[in-house]
Design a protein around this motif. Structure first.
Motif, PDB file in Angstrom:
ATOM      1  N   GLY A 136      24.254 -27.835 -11.374  1.00 49.10           N
ATOM      2  CA  GLY A 136      24.851 -28.133 -12.669  1.00 49.10           C
ATOM      3  C   GLY A 136      23.848 -28.443 -13.761  1.00 49.10           C
ATOM      4  O   GLY A 136      24.199 -29.034 -14.781  1.00 49.10           O
ATOM      5  N   VAL A 137      22.587 -28.043 -13.576  1.00 49.61           N
ATOM      6  CA  VAL A 137      21.538 -28.303 -14.557  1.00 49.61           C
ATOM      7  C   VAL A 137      21.206 -27.004 -15.288  1.00 49.61           C
ATOM      8  O   VAL A 137      20.888 -25.991 -14.655  1.00 49.61           O
ATOM      9  N   LEU A 138      21.268 -27.030 -16.622  1.00 45.33           N
ATOM     10  CA  LEU A 138      20.946 -25.869 -17.442  1.00 45.33           C
ATOM     11  C   LEU A 138      19.674 -26.149 -18.227  1.00 45.33           C
ATOM     12  O   LEU A 138      19.546 -27.204 -18.847  1.00 45.33           O
ATOM     13  N   HIS A 139      18.749 -25.202 -18.215  1.00 44.35           N
ATOM     14  CA  HIS A 139      17.498 -25.386 -18.941  1.00 44.35           C
ATOM     15  C   HIS A 139      17.679 -25.135 -20.428  1.00 44.35           C
ATOM     16  O   HIS A 139      17.218 -25.897 -21.261  1.00 44.35           O
ATOM     17  N   ARG A 140      18.304 -24.031 -20.789  1.00 41.42           N
ATOM     18  CA  ARG A 140      18.679 -23.652 -22.157  1.00 41.42           C
ATOM     19  C   ARG A 140      17.519 -23.172 -23.035  1.00 41.42           C
ATOM     20  O   ARG A 140      17.734 -22.881 -24.204  1.00 41.42           O
ATOM     21  N   ASP A 141      16.319 -23.100 -22.526  1.00 39.67           N
ATOM     22  CA  ASP A 141      15.237 -22.635 -23.407  1.00 39.67           C
ATOM     23  C   ASP A 141      14.133 -21.943 -22.612  1.00 39.67           C
ATOM     24  O   ASP A 141      12.966 -22.290 -22.716  1.00 39.67           O
TER      25      ASP A 141
END
Length: 258
Positions: free
Chosen positions: A137-142
């Protein structure tokens, strides 16, 4: 407690900030020493945004700490280890494994595009790391070359922890920021299906490991309390094609799910 030495700062009575490694949109990364365990670490000093209200700053700080703690639970050979999260004077610091090596952006700037086999190796390593993060459930987004760390040629490939918490700002915000890896950025107010939207235009180096920078058109809007984002990109030489692709995508976009 943050204490100031002659040439270094001491964070939480334990982590000595020795030298600045880099600066990004979310703050400064330092080479540091964990005085308790006698080891080298990296410390991300999360920058305060003076444009945020006190409540917005509090929410951002809490979200940063929450995501850092979630990232600390991940275990993968291509994910940087988060050792500690400390808060001093309502200012968060993220203590991470120190990777001795530059970024993918550094390598590209020094030597140009990598060979296809090396690009594939890097891509597969990142894919494995992101699968592990997404499963938790962890999103880096970059993910971009400046945020991909390489220990050495042929060594580990790691997405840098603590990426920006959001990719977009509202159209009425301060405007586009040319972060490392992003160039010629602009944002303008727009509409989509009668709703306020923000249209972003920028050149980015996200695919430069194999084929060079790309021009991107990105439209985001809020609907029923959710943020929607539709974007397309094309090689810079085919930038006008991206306009047509985006128009087609928006015409065919259909929201699914609850």
């Amino acid at each position: 407690m943050v204490t100031e030495g002659e040439n270094a700062r001491l964070i939480a009575g334990r982590y000595r900030l020795d030298a600045r490694l880099g600066r990004g949109g979310m703050g400064v990364v330092w080479r540091a020493t964990d005085l308790l365990l006698g080891r080298n670490v990296a410390v991300k000093e999360v920058a305060a945004d003076p444009a945020l209200s006190e409540e917005e700053a509090r929410r951002r700080r809490e979200r940063t700490l929450r995501e850092a703690r979630a990232a600390a639970q991940l275990g993968h050979p291509h994910i940087i280890v988060v050792h500690d999260v400390v808060e001093d004077g309502e200012h968060p610091y993220i203590v991470m494994e120190l990777v001795e090596g530059g970024s993918l952006a550094d390598r590209l700037a020094a030597a140009g595009p990598v060979e296809p086999a090396e690009a594939a190796r890097i891509g597969l390593a990142l894919l494995g790391a992101l699968r592990t993060a997404h499963a938790a459930g962890v999103l880096h987004r970059d993910i971009k070359p400046a945020n991909v760390l390489l220990e050495e040629p042929g060594g580990r490939v790691e997405p840098e922890s603590g990426g920006p918490l959001a990719v977009h700002q509202r159209a009425h915000a301060r405007g586009a920021t040319n972060n490392p890896g992003y160039r010629n950025a602009s944002v303008a107010a727009a509409t989509h299906n009668g709703r306020d939207a923000a249209l972003w235009l920028f050149t980015w180096d996200g695919f430069s490991a194999a084929e060079g920078p790309r021009h991107t058109r990105d439209l985001c809007w809020e609907e029923d309390g959710r943020l929607y984002d539709v974007w397309v990109s094309a090689p810079v030489a085919q930038a006008e094609e991206a306009r047509g692709y985006l128009d087609t995508a928006l015409r065919t976009f259909v929201r699914t799910g609850g």
